[in-house]
Design a protein around this motif. Structure first.
Motif, PDB file in Angstrom:
ATOM      1  N   GLY A 291       0.811  -1.219   0.000  1.00  0.00           N
ATOM      2  CA  GLY A 291       0.000   0.000   0.000  1.00  0.00           C
ATOM      3  C   GLY A 291       0.839   1.261   0.000  1.00  0.00           C
ATOM      4  O   GLY A 291       0.520   2.225  -0.704  1.00  0.00           O
ATOM      5  N   GLY A 292       1.924   1.247   0.775  1.00  0.00           N
ATOM      6  CA  GLY A 292       2.798   2.419   0.831  1.00  0.00           C
ATOM      7  C   GLY A 292       3.414   2.744  -0.514  1.00  0.00           C
ATOM      8  O   GLY A 292       3.516   3.915  -0.909  1.00  0.00           O
ATOM      9  N   PHE A 350     -11.799   1.524  -5.803  1.00  0.00           N
ATOM     10  CA  PHE A 350     -11.362   0.202  -6.278  1.00  0.00           C
ATOM     11  C   PHE A 350     -10.137  -0.297  -5.508  1.00  0.00           C
ATOM     12  O   PHE A 350      -9.215  -0.866  -6.084  1.00  0.00           O
ATOM     13  N   ALA A 351     -10.157  -0.093  -4.204  1.00  0.00           N
ATOM     14  CA  ALA A 351      -9.013  -0.475  -3.370  1.00  0.00           C
ATOM     15  C   ALA A 351      -8.741  -1.979  -3.424  1.00  0.00           C
ATOM     16  O   ALA A 351      -7.582  -2.419  -3.478  1.00  0.00           O
ATOM     17  N   GLU A 352      -9.777  -2.791  -3.430  1.00  0.00           N
ATOM     18  CA  GLU A 352      -9.590  -4.251  -3.449  1.00  0.00           C
ATOM     19  C   GLU A 352      -8.931  -4.697  -4.749  1.00  0.00           C
ATOM     20  O   GLU A 352      -8.021  -5.540  -4.749  1.00  0.00           O
ATOM     21  N   GLN A 353      -9.381  -4.147  -5.868  1.00  0.00           N
ATOM     22  CA  GLN A 353      -8.795  -4.509  -7.159  1.00  0.00           C
ATOM     23  C   GLN A 353      -7.334  -4.061  -7.246  1.00  0.00           C
ATOM     24  O   GLN A 353      -6.495  -4.754  -7.820  1.00  0.00           O
ATOM     25  N   THR A 354      -7.021  -2.926  -6.658  1.00  0.00           N
ATOM     26  CA  THR A 354      -5.648  -2.431  -6.663  1.00  0.00           C
ATOM     27  C   THR A 354      -4.734  -3.377  -5.897  1.00  0.00           C
ATOM     28  O   THR A 354      -3.642  -3.726  -6.361  1.00  0.00           O
ATOM     29  N   MET A 355      -5.142  -3.829  -4.723  1.00  0.00           N
ATOM     30  CA  MET A 355      -4.336  -4.758  -3.926  1.00  0.00           C
ATOM     31  C   MET A 355      -4.200  -6.111  -4.617  1.00  0.00           C
ATOM     32  O   MET A 355      -3.148  -6.763  -4.526  1.00  0.00           O
ATOM     33  N   SER A 356      -5.238  -6.524  -5.330  1.00  0.00           N
ATOM     34  CA  SER A 356      -5.242  -7.853  -5.965  1.00  0.00           C
ATOM     35  C   SER A 356      -4.198  -7.987  -7.065  1.00  0.00           C
ATOM     36  O   SER A 356      -3.861  -9.104  -7.463  1.00  0.00           O
ATOM     37  N   VAL A 357      -3.691  -6.880  -7.568  1.00  0.00           N
ATOM     38  CA  VAL A 357      -2.646  -6.931  -8.595  1.00  0.00           C
ATOM     39  C   VAL A 357      -1.373  -7.543  -8.036  1.00  0.00           C
ATOM     40  O   VAL A 357      -0.634  -8.222  -8.749  1.00  0.00           O
ATOM     41  N   PHE A 358      -1.141  -7.383  -6.731  1.00  0.00           N
ATOM     42  CA  PHE A 358       0.140  -7.761  -6.142  1.00  0.00           C
ATOM     43  C   PHE A 358       0.095  -9.010  -5.279  1.00  0.00           C
ATOM     44  O   PHE A 358       1.135  -9.577  -4.948  1.00  0.00           O
ATOM     45  N   THR A 359      -1.088  -9.461  -4.888  1.00  0.00           N
ATOM     46  CA  THR A 359      -1.166 -10.631  -4.022  1.00  0.00           C
ATOM     47  C   THR A 359      -2.516 -11.313  -4.172  1.00  0.00           C
ATOM     48  O   THR A 359      -3.529 -10.662  -4.458  1.00  0.00           O
ATOM     49  N   ASP A 361      -3.390 -13.356  -1.576  1.00  0.00           N
ATOM     50  CA  ASP A 361      -3.694 -13.658  -0.180  1.00  0.00           C
ATOM     51  C   ASP A 361      -4.875 -12.800   0.272  1.00  0.00           C
ATOM     52  O   ASP A 361      -4.772 -11.574   0.348  1.00  0.00           O
ATOM     53  N   PRO A 362      -6.022 -13.426   0.591  1.00  0.00           N
ATOM     54  CA  PRO A 362      -7.217 -12.636   0.950  1.00  0.00           C
ATOM     55  C   PRO A 362      -7.027 -11.792   2.201  1.00  0.00           C
ATOM     56  O   PRO A 362      -7.617 -10.710   2.323  1.00  0.00           O
ATOM     57  N   GLU A 363      -6.214 -12.267   3.139  1.00  0.00           N
ATOM     58  CA  GLU A 363      -5.975 -11.488   4.364  1.00  0.00           C
ATOM     59  C   GLU A 363      -5.174 -10.229   4.069  1.00  0.00           C
ATOM     60  O   GLU A 363      -5.464  -9.151   4.598  1.00  0.00           O
ATOM     61  N   VAL A 364      -4.148 -10.361   3.219  1.00  0.00           N
ATOM     62  CA  VAL A 364      -3.341  -9.203   2.840  1.00  0.00           C
ATOM     63  C   VAL A 364      -4.181  -8.197   2.064  1.00  0.00           C
ATOM     64  O   VAL A 364      -4.083  -6.982   2.269  1.00  0.00           O
ATOM     65  N   ILE A 365      -5.027  -8.723   1.161  1.00  0.00           N
ATOM     66  CA  ILE A 365      -5.908  -7.847   0.379  1.00  0.00           C
ATOM     67  C   ILE A 365      -6.841  -7.064   1.303  1.00  0.00           C
ATOM     68  O   ILE A 365      -6.998  -5.845   1.177  1.00  0.00           O
ATOM     69  N   ALA A 366      -7.450  -7.756   2.255  1.00  0.00           N
ATOM     70  CA  ALA A 366      -8.389  -7.101   3.171  1.00  0.00           C
ATOM     71  C   ALA A 366      -7.690  -6.034   4.007  1.00  0.00           C
ATOM     72  O   ALA A 366      -8.222  -4.927   4.204  1.00  0.00           O
ATOM     73  N   GLU A 367      -6.491  -6.335   4.481  1.00  0.00           N
ATOM     74  CA  GLU A 367      -5.733  -5.375   5.285  1.00  0.00           C
ATOM     75  C   GLU A 367      -5.319  -4.173   4.432  1.00  0.00           C
ATOM     76  O   GLU A 367      -5.333  -3.026   4.896  1.00  0.00           O
ATOM     77  N   GLY A 368      -4.949  -4.445   3.174  1.00  0.00           N
ATOM     78  CA  GLY A 368      -4.572  -3.372   2.270  1.00  0.00           C
ATOM     79  C   GLY A 368      -5.735  -2.451   1.945  1.00  0.00           C
ATOM     80  O   GLY A 368      -5.568  -1.228   1.832  1.00  0.00           O
ATOM     81  N   VAL A 369      -6.919  -3.012   1.795  1.00  0.00           N
ATOM     82  CA  VAL A 369      -8.117  -2.209   1.540  1.00  0.00           C
ATOM     83  C   VAL A 369      -8.381  -1.267   2.716  1.00  0.00           C
ATOM     84  O   VAL A 369      -8.699  -0.085   2.534  1.00  0.00           O
ATOM     85  N   SER A 370      -8.223  -1.787   3.935  1.00  0.00           N
ATOM     86  CA  SER A 370      -8.396  -0.942   5.124  1.00  0.00           C
ATOM     87  C   SER A 370      -7.374   0.188   5.132  1.00  0.00           C
ATOM     88  O   SER A 370      -7.707   1.337   5.458  1.00  0.00           O
ATOM     89  N   TYR A 371      -6.149  -0.140   4.769  1.00  0.00           N
ATOM     90  CA  TYR A 371      -5.084   0.869   4.723  1.00  0.00           C
ATOM     91  C   TYR A 371      -5.467   2.005   3.773  1.00  0.00           C
ATOM     92  O   TYR A 371      -5.409   3.188   4.143  1.00  0.00           O
ATOM     93  N   PHE A 372      -5.851   1.651   2.549  1.00  0.00           N
ATOM     94  CA  PHE A 372      -6.198   2.667   1.554  1.00  0.00           C
ATOM     95  C   PHE A 372      -7.370   3.536   2.018  1.00  0.00           C
ATOM     96  O   PHE A 372      -7.336   4.765   1.897  1.00  0.00           O
TER      97      PHE A 372
END
Length: 460
Positions: A291-292, A350-359, A361-372
């Motif tokens: 995310g960073g 589209f935070a979930e789709q953005t995270m999905s490009v890189f991983t 892992d559903p847990e990482v995606i969910a945490e990344g969405v919260s971050y964004f």
């Protein structure tokens, strides 16, 4: 030497809003393009490393790149000091003075780059440990840093050279070099990470090797360009003419030291936040690393606008035109706000789709969405530290941005996140909230200081 070594740019006094934005963009777009490729490089690195399918490696590279960010920020010690002093002299048509400050800036860049090389090579592992890296993350990160350390003298020289050329209004030439350098970096990273032909596979260490190679080539190019476009002679001849001037070195150090402290506060705090996220979970630190880097895309325009405002401020103050600086500041804020609106789409909607490009892992995606979705609404406010910070730097009054950054990042962000996420064990969302609210704190401080107006009479 020819008397026209440096020429004044075309009229840069402020006009109406549309013309002002065009002037800002003319200076800013080459910086934006360079920053875009630099940011893409970091994202591509994460993508390449993600292909090795190891969250530990992703976390280690995030730590290593965080230390690289600190190094780049520390280079502002030389870059901002050189840019502020040179642009003032260009604005006053003091050719000799500008050349003298440039020669001293280059000398200082190599000296400080050498110090950082030694520190990162011999003590990089201790630095990572201090910020929470442990186990495999520490092992991988330390090995990565030992190689990356050899890029630091070239990074300091490259950034200082870019600042020297920008100070006279030439943002296009360094853009060409930095774009080419970043494209080479991506190319080198791929072949060194995965191997090709006679080149062996270096794995994650290949990303560091690629950075060293690209920066070395960039330095060779910038030596040639400085000699041709700025000094109109070899760098050695410039040093024979001006030698070491302690007074000028001190001027650069005095102005640049505040900018350096301001610059490193944010990446240092980012490393501290890595340690907090690491204590929360491996999922949190992986999401933070991805995310960073993605949020870095937001700062493409922001960095370009900051540098453009620095140049416009320095040259206009050199001519005694304070009114133009204020007008550029107002119009720069408008343009920066539009930039923030554009990135709201990928980082919030589209935070979930953005995270999905890189991983996957559903847990990482969910945490990344919260971050964004927690961080980005507050990131809108960064336009004030960016535009006003550029004005402060161009005027040579670099203390206010430093104070604002220190208070926001080390005085608020870190203790807030540490207390709520670690002490109260409330989870990563409180880390993300601390990051977002720190931008609000920085904005309030910088706006209040800007309105005092002391930057208008700063002598450099």
């Amino acid at each position: 030497m020819k008397t026209n070594t440096l020429t004044m740019p075309s009229d840069i006094s402020a006009k109406n809003t549309s013309q002002n934005i065009i002037t800002i963009l003319m200076l800013a777009w080459p910086i934006m393009l360079s920053q875009f490729l630099q940011t893409i490089l970091g994202i591509v690195d994460i993508y390449f490393i993600s292909m090795l399918e190891s969250n530990e490696l992703l976390a280690a590279i995030s730590y290593g790149n965080g230390v690289l960010d600190v190094t780049i920020a520390a280079a502002q010690f030389v870059v901002i000091g050189s840019l502020a002093t040179i642009s003032r002299r260009v604005g006053a048509n003091d050719i000799t003075g500008a050349e003298k400050m440039a020669s001293q800036g280059i000398l200082l860049a190599f000296l400080t780059g050498g110090v950082f090389l030694s520190f990162l090579y011999f003590r990089g592992n201790s630095f990572l440990y201090l910020f929470g890296a442990r186990g495999e993350i520490l092992e991988y990160g330390a090995s990565y840093l030992k190689i990356l350390a050899f890029a630091t003298p070239f990074i300091f020289f490259n950034l200082t050279s870019r600042g020297i050329l920008q100070a006279k209004g030439d943002t296009f030439t360094p853009m060409i070099v930095f774009c080419g350098m970043n494209i080479l970096n991506i190319f080198f990273n791929y072949i060194f990470i995965f191997g090709i032909g006679f080149i062996p596979e270096f794995g994650y260490k290949g990303a560091a090797l690629g950075t060293v190679a690209a920066n070395l080539i960039g330095s060779c190019s910038l030596v040639f360009l400085l000699e041709k476009k700025f000094f109109h002679s070899s760098l050695w001849q410039a040093y024979k003419k001006y030698k070491i001037i302690l007074k000028d070195l001190w001027t650069i150090i005095r102005i640049g030291s505040f900018a350096m402290v301001q610059g490193i506060a944010r990446p240092i705090t980012a490393l501290l936040m890595y340690s907090i996220a690491n204590n929360v979970s491996l999922v949190a630190i992986t999401a933070f690393g991805i995310g960073g880097r993605m949020i870095g895309l937001v700062f493409i325009t922001i960095m370009g606008l900051t540098q453009a405002m620095s140049v416009l401020t320095g040259q206009n103050l050199g001519r005694g035109d304070i009114d133009s600086v204020e007008k550029y500041g107002r119009d720069g804020l408008k343009f920066a706000f539009v930039n923030m609106l554009i990135f709201f789409v990928p980082f919030f909607i589209f935070a979930e789709q953005t995270m999905s490009v890189f991983t996957n892992d559903p847990e990482v995606i969910a945490e990344g969405v919260s971050y964004f979705r927690i961080v980005y609404p507050c990131i809108f406010l960064v336009i004030f530290p960016a535009i006003y910070g550029g004005i402060f730097m161009g005027s040579g009054d670099t203390a206010p941005p430093m104070v604002a950054s220190l208070v926001a990042n080390l005085g608020f962000k870190y203790p807030f996140a540490r207390y709520f996420a670690n002490h109260l064990e409330l989870g990563a969302n409180w880390v993300w909230l601390g990051i977002g609210l720190s931008v609000l704190v920085e904005m309030i401080i910088i706006v209040l200081w800007y309105r005092k107006g002391k930057w208008k009479t700063k002598k450099v």
